[in-house]
Write a protein that holds these residues in place. Sequence first.
Motif, PDB file in Angstrom:
ATOM      1  N   HIS A 169      -4.053   1.119   4.587  1.00 49.48           N
ATOM      2  CA  HIS A 169      -3.000   0.755   5.531  1.00 49.48           C
ATOM      3  C   HIS A 169      -2.732   1.877   6.538  1.00 49.48           C
ATOM      4  O   HIS A 169      -2.326   1.620   7.663  1.00 49.48           O
ATOM      5  CB  HIS A 169      -1.701   0.440   4.786  1.00 49.48           C
ATOM      6  N   LEU A 170      -2.943   3.119   6.119  1.00 49.88           N
ATOM      7  CA  LEU A 170      -2.703   4.257   7.007  1.00 49.88           C
ATOM      8  C   LEU A 170      -3.814   4.419   8.047  1.00 49.88           C
ATOM      9  O   LEU A 170      -3.603   5.037   9.088  1.00 49.88           O
ATOM     10  CB  LEU A 170      -2.586   5.553   6.185  1.00 49.88           C
TER      11      LEU A 170
ATOM     12  N   ASP B 299      -4.363   4.307 -19.229  1.00 47.24           N
ATOM     13  CA  ASP B 299      -3.917   5.353 -18.312  1.00 47.24           C
ATOM     14  C   ASP B 299      -2.462   5.268 -17.897  1.00 47.24           C
ATOM     15  O   ASP B 299      -1.863   6.275 -17.540  1.00 47.24           O
ATOM     16  CB  ASP B 299      -4.766   5.302 -17.028  1.00 47.24           C
ATOM     17  N   SER B 300      -1.919   4.056 -17.840  1.00 47.66           N
ATOM     18  CA  SER B 300      -0.597   3.890 -17.224  1.00 47.66           C
ATOM     19  C   SER B 300       0.205   2.780 -17.864  1.00 47.66           C
ATOM     20  O   SER B 300      -0.338   1.879 -18.502  1.00 47.66           O
ATOM     21  CB  SER B 300      -0.716   3.507 -15.745  1.00 47.66           C
TER      22      SER B 300
ATOM     23  N   THR C 110       3.723   8.439  -4.970  1.00 49.98           N
ATOM     24  CA  THR C 110       2.632   8.468  -5.948  1.00 49.98           C
ATOM     25  C   THR C 110       2.363   9.926  -6.295  1.00 49.98           C
ATOM     26  O   THR C 110       2.743  10.822  -5.544  1.00 49.98           O
ATOM     27  CB  THR C 110       1.321   7.840  -5.396  1.00 49.98           C
TER      28      THR C 110
ATOM     29  N   ILE D 146      -4.917   2.402  -1.975  1.00 54.37           N
ATOM     30  CA  ILE D 146      -4.728   1.202  -1.162  1.00 54.37           C
ATOM     31  C   ILE D 146      -3.874   1.532   0.059  1.00 54.37           C
ATOM     32  O   ILE D 146      -4.073   0.990   1.151  1.00 54.37           O
ATOM     33  CB  ILE D 146      -4.124   0.067  -2.006  1.00 54.37           C
ATOM     34  N   ASN D 147      -2.939   2.456  -0.105  1.00 57.38           N
ATOM     35  CA  ASN D 147      -2.118   2.867   1.032  1.00 57.38           C
ATOM     36  C   ASN D 147      -2.976   3.516   2.122  1.00 57.38           C
ATOM     37  O   ASN D 147      -2.674   3.386   3.310  1.00 57.38           O
ATOM     38  CB  ASN D 147      -1.004   3.816   0.594  1.00 57.38           C
TER      39      ASN D 147
ATOM     40  N   ARG E 232      -5.484   5.470 -13.122  1.00 51.80           N
ATOM     41  CA  ARG E 232      -4.040   5.624 -13.002  1.00 51.80           C
ATOM     42  C   ARG E 232      -3.495   4.736 -11.892  1.00 51.80           C
ATOM     43  O   ARG E 232      -3.989   4.770 -10.760  1.00 51.80           O
ATOM     44  CB  ARG E 232      -3.686   7.083 -12.692  1.00 51.80           C
ATOM     45  N   PHE E 233      -2.448   3.977 -12.211  1.00 52.26           N
ATOM     46  CA  PHE E 233      -1.973   2.960 -11.274  1.00 52.26           C
ATOM     47  C   PHE E 233      -1.436   3.580  -9.986  1.00 52.26           C
ATOM     48  O   PHE E 233      -1.636   3.041  -8.895  1.00 52.26           O
ATOM     49  CB  PHE E 233      -0.885   2.098 -11.941  1.00 52.26           C
ATOM     50  N   ASP E 234      -0.752   4.726 -10.080  1.00 51.68           N
ATOM     51  CA  ASP E 234      -0.213   5.320  -8.851  1.00 51.68           C
ATOM     52  C   ASP E 234      -1.341   5.822  -7.953  1.00 51.68           C
ATOM     53  O   ASP E 234      -1.238   5.771  -6.730  1.00 51.68           O
ATOM     54  CB  ASP E 234       0.809   6.432  -9.143  1.00 51.68           C
ATOM     55  N   HIS E 235      -2.434   6.294  -8.559  1.00 47.27           N
ATOM     56  CA  HIS E 235      -3.605   6.679  -7.760  1.00 47.27           C
ATOM     57  C   HIS E 235      -4.162   5.469  -7.028  1.00 47.27           C
ATOM     58  O   HIS E 235      -4.486   5.532  -5.836  1.00 47.27           O
ATOM     59  CB  HIS E 235      -4.700   7.274  -8.642  1.00 47.27           C
ATOM     60  N   GLU E 236      -4.299   4.347  -7.754  1.00 44.66           N
ATOM     61  CA  GLU E 236      -4.841   3.141  -7.133  1.00 44.66           C
ATOM     62  C   GLU E 236      -3.976   2.721  -5.941  1.00 44.66           C
ATOM     63  O   GLU E 236      -4.484   2.405  -4.866  1.00 44.66           O
ATOM     64  CB  GLU E 236      -4.926   2.012  -8.157  1.00 44.66           C
ATOM     65  N   MET E 237      -2.665   2.742  -6.120  1.00 43.62           N
ATOM     66  CA  MET E 237      -1.768   2.335  -5.043  1.00 43.62           C
ATOM     67  C   MET E 237      -1.847   3.314  -3.874  1.00 43.62           C
ATOM     68  O   MET E 237      -1.807   2.921  -2.713  1.00 43.62           O
ATOM     69  CB  MET E 237      -0.328   2.227  -5.561  1.00 43.62           C
ATOM     70  N   GLY E 238      -1.936   4.607  -4.165  1.00 44.59           N
ATOM     71  CA  GLY E 238      -2.102   5.599  -3.108  1.00 44.59           C
ATOM     72  C   GLY E 238      -3.386   5.349  -2.334  1.00 44.59           C
ATOM     73  O   GLY E 238      -3.425   5.491  -1.110  1.00 44.59           O
TER      74      GLY E 238
ATOM     75  N   PHE F   3       3.919   0.337   2.469  1.00 45.22           N
ATOM     76  CA  PHE F   3       2.483   0.508   2.672  1.00 45.22           C
ATOM     77  C   PHE F   3       2.251   0.691   4.166  1.00 45.22           C
ATOM     78  O   PHE F   3       2.757  -0.051   4.978  1.00 45.22           O
ATOM     79  CB  PHE F   3       1.712  -0.697   2.139  1.00 45.22           C
TER      80      PHE F   3
ATOM     81  N   GLY G 266      -8.659   0.833 -10.459  1.00 47.62           N
ATOM     82  CA  GLY G 266      -8.519   1.073 -11.890  1.00 47.62           C
ATOM     83  C   GLY G 266      -7.962   2.461 -12.141  1.00 47.62           C
ATOM     84  O   GLY G 266      -7.484   3.132 -11.226  1.00 47.62           O
TER      85      GLY G 266
ATOM     86  N   THR H  84       5.722   3.247 -12.230  1.00 46.82           N
ATOM     87  CA  THR H  84       4.530   3.513 -13.009  1.00 46.82           C
ATOM     88  C   THR H  84       4.575   4.926 -13.556  1.00 46.82           C
ATOM     89  O   THR H  84       5.072   5.850 -12.901  1.00 46.82           O
ATOM     90  CB  THR H  84       3.241   3.307 -12.197  1.00 46.82           C
TER      91      THR H  84
END
Lengths: 268, 321
Positions: free
Chosen positions: B224-225, A182-183, A241, B220-221, B212-218, A235, B210, A261
Amino acid sequence: MPPLPTMTHSSSFLLPSSSPPAPPTGADAENAVSYAVVVLNQRLPRFAPLLWTRARLRVCADGGANRVFDGMPDLLPGEDPDEVRVRYKPDAIEGDMDSVRPEVKEYYSSLGTQIIDDSPDQDTTDLNKCISFITRNPPGPDNSNLFILVLGALGGRFDHEMGNINVLHRFSNTRIILLSDDSSIFLLPKTHSHEIHIERSVEGPHCGLIPMGAPSSSSTTTGLRWNLDNTSMNFGGLLSTSNIVEEEIVTVTSDSDLIWTISLRKHT
Amino acid sequence: RCASWTSEAPVAVGDADQIQFLKHSTRTRATINCNFSEHAPCPMEPHHPRRAPTAAMDPPSPAGARPAMSHSSAFLLPSSATPAASADAYAVVVLNQRLPRFAPLLWDRAQVRVCADGGANRVFDGMPELLPGHARDDVRSRYKPDVIKGDMDSVRPEVKEYYSNLGTKIADQSHDQDTTDLHKCVAFITDNSPGSDKSNLCILVLGALGGRFDHEMGNINVLHLFPNIKIVLLSDDCLIFLLPRTHTHSIHIERSVEGPHCGLIPVGTPSTSTTTTGLRWNLDNTHMSFGGLISTSNIVDEDQVMVTSDSDLIWTISLRH
């Protein structure tokens, strides 16, 4: 304050074999990029054979050897599995050997693959060990144009994924790219301003910039749908993103290390 | 001696050359002896802040005064093992990735079920596959989302239609491009949950890791939000949740379904000082950061893991197959 040196980035290694990067001649040969591939213990992405063929050094981290043994014939179904296995033979299998199947280790060992048993070293991750091995045994004249392409570092167990991303931070002077179906992700060290060349046929349009591990007070970009302009990211606040690459060159400058990414197109 | 300070959990105090770190059972109350001279600050006294705040953080509350937060994965226990009403009420959110194998179990006991856009496709296709002994239509009508939320660019029209006919609410938010699908779902659940106290809300999310990496990071954010809401991201391999720095944490390990591999990750900002008990390699006032040490491939050694840190941390533990 002097401007930061520029670092350029390109994913031309993802281009199909019919349009390979031009072979180096003369002075270019000294600057020629060389690739090493590291395979960790997850299902191979579909472009694994392409990258393996491009690479001058191929290392499996422990159970990654199982993935190559089982997965390469699966990805090349028109070919004889035994021939595929011989052709796609790792140069080394490195790690603590608790995941690689004994018969797989035996098979490759008898074909000449170097087996490096690192079981005493529990302090570093499998990927860390493989990067160290490659930097000590570079396939080209030195490490200056070495790109290490890592398969199987994303997804799976989250602590493994984070440990793998930490390797990018710990080896910030080495070009390491983590790839999945995917990335693609790599580090943009804060010591440089970055020029990322987008290969639109194989990657994009979705992209992101992640201040992994530390906030960024100021990042600036060009070439994205939603550019950053001296923007802070962290964060608990804003991350970039689901951004979109709009131009063929994306530039990034930041006061913090960022993870870049980009999505990979499905037919890659 | 800090006579006024007692604790049920051992913590590191002060600088290395002045520490007397006492390990003791978490089940007994004990007084911590500080080998501090009268001139040195005692980090455990409320009037001596433990650490200078870093630029990105609010000043931390003194460690001794932090409230405790407890965590449990009882929701993962098979139905026969869970005494009635013992697990807290929770909501399930399904994002657009293949369902983990325990999806039916979690769905069964949820109070509310929300699909984020293409997550509805995953439920439609995936639930019958996970319950092969049952008729597909029976499974689909039984495993019907309460809401499908998002910008509707991934959910298949026929899937949306199918669930809409069964009474699923379709909450179209195509106009809001500033927040992720998970963010919208969490906001929806908190807006629609009864009472003003959200601290008992627990949201279990499938399909956030797992892909798309930017989705995963979003995703996880989003943890935090919304640090005041218990949000757990689950995959076949692991689960993760936030340990906010505002609390000391007591993580109860359900050994039959989770572990032994675990980790503590300072995703957003370095941690100057983290201390744990219950792990194979405990942290002891340890510094963690990307580029340096982070706790990965650790092992849970006890049924209770305690964590105190000056930074928000992500806890992760493997799930047993």
